[in-house]
Design an enzyme around this catalytic site. Structure first.
Site, PDB file in Angstrom:
ATOM      1  NE  ARG A  67      -4.139  -1.910   1.842  1.00  0.00           N
ATOM      2  CZ  ARG A  67      -4.133  -2.975   2.624  1.00  0.00           C
ATOM      3  NH1 ARG A  67      -3.244  -3.071   3.583  1.00  0.00           N
ATOM      4  NH2 ARG A  67      -5.013  -3.928   2.460  1.00  0.00           N
ATOM      5  CE  LYS A  86       0.323  13.480 -14.535  1.00  0.00           C
ATOM      6  NZ  LYS A  86       0.054  13.893 -15.928  1.00  0.00           N
ATOM      7  CD  GLU A 140       8.253  15.930 -21.891  1.00  0.00           C
ATOM      8  OE1 GLU A 140       7.507  16.895 -21.639  1.00  0.00           O
ATOM      9  OE2 GLU A 140       7.809  14.784 -22.135  1.00  0.00           O
ATOM     10  CE  LYS A 187       6.274  17.220 -14.143  1.00  0.00           C
ATOM     11  NZ  LYS A 187       6.452  15.924 -14.738  1.00  0.00           N
ATOM     12  CD  GLU A 239      -2.910  15.904 -15.600  1.00  0.00           C
ATOM     13  OE1 GLU A 239      -1.743  15.528 -15.383  1.00  0.00           O
ATOM     14  OE2 GLU A 239      -3.579  15.522 -16.558  1.00  0.00           O
ATOM     15  CG  ASN A 285      -1.468  16.500 -19.826  1.00  0.00           C
ATOM     16  OD1 ASN A 285      -0.510  15.838 -19.456  1.00  0.00           O
ATOM     17  ND2 ASN A 285      -2.605  16.578 -19.152  1.00  0.00           N
ATOM     18  CG  HIS A 311       0.822  10.146 -24.603  1.00  0.00           C
ATOM     19  ND1 HIS A 311       0.161  10.467 -23.438  1.00  0.00           N
ATOM     20  CD2 HIS A 311       2.137  10.157 -24.299  1.00  0.00           C
ATOM     21  CE1 HIS A 311       1.048  10.667 -22.469  1.00  0.00           C
ATOM     22  NE2 HIS A 311       2.249  10.481 -22.969  1.00  0.00           N
ATOM     23  CG  HIS A 325       7.743  10.490 -24.031  1.00  0.00           C
ATOM     24  ND1 HIS A 325       6.400  10.188 -23.997  1.00  0.00           N
ATOM     25  CD2 HIS A 325       7.886  11.622 -23.297  1.00  0.00           C
ATOM     26  CE1 HIS A 325       5.766  11.098 -23.273  1.00  0.00           C
ATOM     27  NE2 HIS A 325       6.648  11.979 -22.846  1.00  0.00           N
TER      28      HIS A 325
HETATM   29  P1  NAD Z   1      14.064   5.634 -20.963  1.00  0.00           P
HETATM   30  O1  NAD Z   1      13.961   5.512 -19.514  1.00  0.00           O
HETATM   31  O2  NAD Z   1      13.622   4.490 -21.794  1.00  0.00           O
HETATM   32  O3  NAD Z   1      15.581   6.016 -21.295  1.00  0.00           O
HETATM   33  C1  NAD Z   1      15.985   6.201 -22.621  1.00  0.00           C
HETATM   34  C2  NAD Z   1      17.183   5.278 -22.962  1.00  0.00           C
HETATM   35  O4  NAD Z   1      18.350   5.827 -22.382  1.00  0.00           O
HETATM   36  C3  NAD Z   1      17.061   3.852 -22.436  1.00  0.00           C
HETATM   37  O5  NAD Z   1      17.630   2.989 -23.377  1.00  0.00           O
HETATM   38  C4  NAD Z   1      17.927   3.892 -21.181  1.00  0.00           C
HETATM   39  O6  NAD Z   1      18.446   2.634 -20.874  1.00  0.00           O
HETATM   40  C5  NAD Z   1      18.996   4.842 -21.590  1.00  0.00           C
HETATM   41  N1  NAD Z   1      19.656   5.593 -20.524  1.00  0.00           N
HETATM   42  C6  NAD Z   1      19.062   6.357 -19.567  1.00  0.00           C
HETATM   43  N2  NAD Z   1      20.001   6.992 -18.858  1.00  0.00           N
HETATM   44  C7  NAD Z   1      21.202   6.645 -19.371  1.00  0.00           C
HETATM   45  C8  NAD Z   1      22.546   6.984 -19.064  1.00  0.00           C
HETATM   46  N3  NAD Z   1      22.865   7.891 -18.135  1.00  0.00           N
HETATM   47  N4  NAD Z   1      23.535   6.382 -19.787  1.00  0.00           N
HETATM   48  C9  NAD Z   1      23.233   5.494 -20.781  1.00  0.00           C
HETATM   49  N5  NAD Z   1      21.989   5.164 -21.131  1.00  0.00           N
HETATM   50  C10 NAD Z   1      20.989   5.732 -20.422  1.00  0.00           C
HETATM   51  O7  NAD Z   1      13.233   6.873 -21.532  1.00  0.00           O
HETATM   52  P2  NAD Z   1      13.236   8.429 -21.144  1.00  0.00           P
HETATM   53  O8  NAD Z   1      13.308   9.134 -22.435  1.00  0.00           O
HETATM   54  O9  NAD Z   1      14.197   8.751 -20.069  1.00  0.00           O
HETATM   55  O10 NAD Z   1      11.780   8.613 -20.521  1.00  0.00           O
HETATM   56  C11 NAD Z   1      10.613   8.300 -21.257  1.00  0.00           C
HETATM   57  C12 NAD Z   1       9.588   7.761 -20.303  1.00  0.00           C
HETATM   58  O11 NAD Z   1       9.289   8.761 -19.325  1.00  0.00           O
HETATM   59  C13 NAD Z   1       8.283   7.393 -20.966  1.00  0.00           C
HETATM   60  O12 NAD Z   1       7.823   6.180 -20.427  1.00  0.00           O
HETATM   61  C14 NAD Z   1       7.353   8.523 -20.552  1.00  0.00           C
HETATM   62  O13 NAD Z   1       6.002   8.136 -20.527  1.00  0.00           O
HETATM   63  C15 NAD Z   1       7.873   8.851 -19.184  1.00  0.00           C
HETATM   64  N6  NAD Z   1       7.530  10.198 -18.705  1.00  0.00           N
HETATM   65  C16 NAD Z   1       6.994  10.288 -17.464  1.00  0.00           C
HETATM   66  C17 NAD Z   1       6.666  11.532 -16.960  1.00  0.00           C
HETATM   67  C18 NAD Z   1       6.101  11.647 -15.561  1.00  0.00           C
HETATM   68  O14 NAD Z   1       5.688  12.751 -15.179  1.00  0.00           O
HETATM   69  N7  NAD Z   1       6.072  10.599 -14.787  1.00  0.00           N
HETATM   70  C19 NAD Z   1       6.901  12.688 -17.715  1.00  0.00           C
HETATM   71  C20 NAD Z   1       7.471  12.554 -18.970  1.00  0.00           C
HETATM   72  C21 NAD Z   1       7.787  11.286 -19.468  1.00  0.00           C
END
Ligand code: NAD
Length: 366
Positions: free
Chosen positions: A125, A147, A189, A231, A241, A249, A256, A268
């Site tokens: 929980r 989130k 972003e 942010k 939200e 968004n 998306h 993304h």
């Molecule tokens: P990700 O976590 O898949 O990372 C991108 C790639 O980079 C992956 O292959 C990862 O292994 C690699 N990587 C990350 N850090 C690294 C480092 N320091 N050295 C080498 N490789 C590294 O994707 P992302 O672009 O970081 O995030 C996208 C995700 O975030 C999506 O799922 C999206 O929905 C989510 N997101 C969430 C929020 C929220 O508010 N919670 C906001 C925006 C995006």
């Protein structure tokens, strides 16, 4: 592992119930900061198969000086942000006998932050999570705001929870190993933050964006800090939200849909970039945005090398269908967050989600 530098300029930003610490070299004090923010009997470090071999070793070793520590490594990639991974991770914690005196440490990009955060939100929980973002996107956006969640075959982030972290620790030096395309995608972003809240920051990104791509540490520190400030201010005002937070968004309704249509092959940030262009055009067509808004966004996205057009292989109808699955749909009508100008969103101060008829959205999808 990179050589550790001395801690340079550091920034601490208040995000409501927790703080975001940003600095070059911060990883040297991660364990101490995690223990201070969320002391536990067991520290469950969750990372992915790209990040763990590069960065988990030293953190795991120093955490082990403070308590029982386990490392859980999942395959890298958005496909891992699933209910199956959530089940496997929670089962692994149960098998180890982890109790409520466990802290989850999310070491990775936004995928890990969302997945590990959701594990923490639901395990017994709810147990604390400390976010240690390692991608640019996770540092400037995903790790802040609480989130968490997973994707399902029906769409992105459809199962999840709000679960604010106990702390966010961002060492910008960890970005040295981030592949260039992910560094670029993260900038989407930052552009969004400029559009929704700060025209001056948007202008600054014309020079700071390319500097970030060139791995200039000062530029990275500046961009991460300003984006987190923006942010944090928004999510502190509206953590669940109900109103203002919807402006974040922007670019994400169509973004998306494109991401989903691509089977998560597109990044993304790339999808959000295209989504921002299309949604800004939509806002202009609806008479909500100053003319020239979408062109200014296109110009900046081109400067940082992000895509600006819908890939022809995804049909307009397919994308519109995908928007209906988006969480932003209210009573079947899809709501968008739309700009009034660069630096300002359309809304009446209370309501920031704008219902858009499919026919209008289809026009901008071409
Ligand atoms: P990700 O976590 O898949 O990372 C991108 C790639 O980079 C992956 O292959 C990862 O292994 C690699 N990587 C990350 N850090 C690294 C480092 N320091 N050295 C080498 N490789 C590294 O994707 P992302 O672009 O970081 O995030 C996208 C995700 O975030 C999506 O799922 C999206 O929905 C989510 N997101 C969430 C929020 C929220 O508010 N919670 C906001 C925006 C995006």
């Amino acid at each position: 592992m990179m050589a550790a530098s001395a801690l340079g300029a550091s920034h601490t930003i208040d995000a409501g119930t927790y703080r975001v610490s940003i600095a070059a070299g911060l990883r040297l004090s991660y364990a101490m900061r995690i223990v201070a923010a969320a002391p536990a009997h067991h520290y469950a470090l969750i990372s992915d198969s790209n990040v763990a071999p590069l960065h988990a070793g030293p953190l795991s070793a120093t955490l082990a000086e403070h308590g029982e520590t386990s490392l859980h490594v999942v395959p890298a990639g958005e496909g891992t942000k699933s209910r199956e991974s959530w089940a496997a991770l929670t089962d692994a914690l149960l098998a180890r006998g982890c109790g409520r005196d466990t802290t989850v440490v999310a070491l990775g990009g936004g995928m890990i932050g969302d997945l590990a955060g959701f594990v923490a939100a639901t395990y017994m929980r709810g147990i604390p999570v400390v976010q240690c973002p390692t991608s640019l996107l996770a540092m400037i956006d995903a790790s802040v705001g609480g989130k968490t969640g997973v994707d399902t075959p029906a769409g992105k982030n459809l199962v999840g929870a709000f679960h604010p972290p106990a702390a966010v620790l961002a060492d910008v030096e960890l970005l040295a190993t981030l592949p260039a395309e992910h560094r670029r995608a993260g900038l989407a972003e930052a552009v969004k933050h400029g559009v929704v809240a700060d025209a001056h920051y948007f202008d600054l990104l014309r020079t700071a964006g390319p500097a970030v791509l060139g791995a200039d540490t000062d530029a990275v520190l500046g961009v991460v800090t300003r984006s987190v400030e923006i942010k944090a201010e928004i999510v502190t005002a509206d953590s669940r939200e109900q109103g203002l937070r919807k402006i974040l968004n922007f670019g994400h309704t169509l973004g998306h849909a494109i991401e989903h249509a691509s089977g998560y092959e597109m990044l993304h940030g790339e999808c959000v970039a295209i989504g921002m262009v299309l949604e800004a055009r939509l806002a202009e067509r609806m008479g909500l945005a100053e003319s020239g808004t979408s062109e200014a966004i296109v110009e900046l996205l081109r400067v940082v090398g992000l895509p600006v057009a819908r890939p022809a292989r995804f049909g307009a109808d397919e994308l519109l269908r995908a928007t209906r699955l988006d969480k932003k749909a209210q009573a079947g009508v899809v709501e968008y967050a739309l700009p009034a100008a660069v630096g300002r969103m359309a809304g009446d101060g209370m309501r920031w989600g704008i219902a858009v008829p499919d026919a209008l959205a289809r026009e901008v999808l071409g």
